[in-house]
Design an enzyme around this catalytic site. Structure first.
Site: not given
Length: 292
Positions: A240, A266-268
């Site tokens: 992320d 990653g972020h999600f």
């Protein structure tokens, strides 16, 4: 395992429609799922279905997001303090006195305000890129902090974070190449459709500016961790570049018993590691909440 139906409902809070998703038996322990930018409660659909056999789940859309009301910036105080106030009134309206928190991105400053102000109500915390430490900020934030100091000069650069290209980047950046096929493109298309509604970008710019005041709350959040020692599970994408993995590791400073998992995501992270995260959450809640 019985398939659990997700219920969709809207209630009026301070004269505004607030949408939420709900599943599971209300007699079971409750997990409140708070989404981040630029998403909505839709990001939790699969996780809700995975956990609803044993837990009661509530996932609201913040004002200005998803299916909840979207009053113009001139008519509503778009601040994280106000979004916290709305969320607390929603909980009271639904009669939810005690609950675990699942916080992601914007959900963190909202959820941690609730936890630090009402520690008796929070049974546990799960953080998926839900930041509470300065260490979590990456160079991604440079333009946002510049915007906080000088809105006019930096607005053009910040507006680029509201484009379709930027939204897709948030959903796909940091995802290993062999897992990209598991990222549902509906996710960023839906998020962008909400962002593209007339007036929504102005709402997001206001929240971008207000984010600076969340950092003022970090000492209180960290004091809450040290004083009340809530059970904490961290399931964070190690790739992320919005909230970096150092933000995940930092929880251990105030919560030595925090269970920290850095995932190849990653972020999600739910997009590619939903099954793994659901298993971590189930095991964690079964140990820390269900028998409490």
């Amino acid at each position: 395992m019985t398939v659990q139906q997700i219920r969709h409902a809207t209630v009026e809070i301070q004269g505004l429609p607030v949408f939420y998703r709900e599943a599971g038996d209300p007699a079971n322990p409750t997990l409140l799922l708070l989404h981040g930018f630029p998403s909505s409660s839709a990001m939790y659909r699969d996780l809700i279905a995975d956990l609803a056999d044993a837990y009661h789940l509530i996932a609201p859309d913040h004002i200005g997001f998803g299916q909840s009301a979207m009053p113009p910036v001139e008519e509503f105080d778009y601040s994280f303090d106000k979004l916290t106030e709305i969320t607390l009134e929603l909980l009271d309206t639904l009669g939810l006195d005690r609950f675990a928190l699942y916080i992601q991105d914007y959900g963190a400053p909202i959820g941690l305000r609730i936890a630090s102000r009402h520690p008796e109500r929070v049974t546990a915390i799960i953080s998926q890129s839900g930041n509470a430490y300065i260490e979590g900020f990456t160079p991604f934030w440079d333009v946002l902090f510049a915007h906080a100091k000088d809105r006019a000069a930096n607005e053009p650069a910040v507006r680029r974070l509201l484009t379709a290209e930027a939204t897709r980047w948030q959903h796909t950046h940091g995802v290993p190449a062999d897992l990209l096929e598991h990222v549902n493109p509906d996710a960023w298309v839906l998020d962008q459709a909400y962002l593209d509604r007339p007036g929504n970008k102005e709402i997001q710019l206001q929240l971008f500016w207000d984010y600076q005041f969340n950092l003022d709350g970090y000492p209180a959040f960290q004091e809450y961790f040290r004083t009340h020692r809530p059970p904490v599970l961290v399931a964070w994408g190690q790739n992320d570049e919005i909230f970096g993995p150092e933000g995940a590791k930092a929880f251990a400073r105030d919560l030595p018993d925090a269970e920290i998992h850095l995932l190849d995501a990653g972020h999600f992270a739910l997009a590619t590691h939903g099954t793994e995260i659901a298993a971590l959450v189930r095991d964690f809640l079964d140990r820390k909440v269900a028998t409490a």
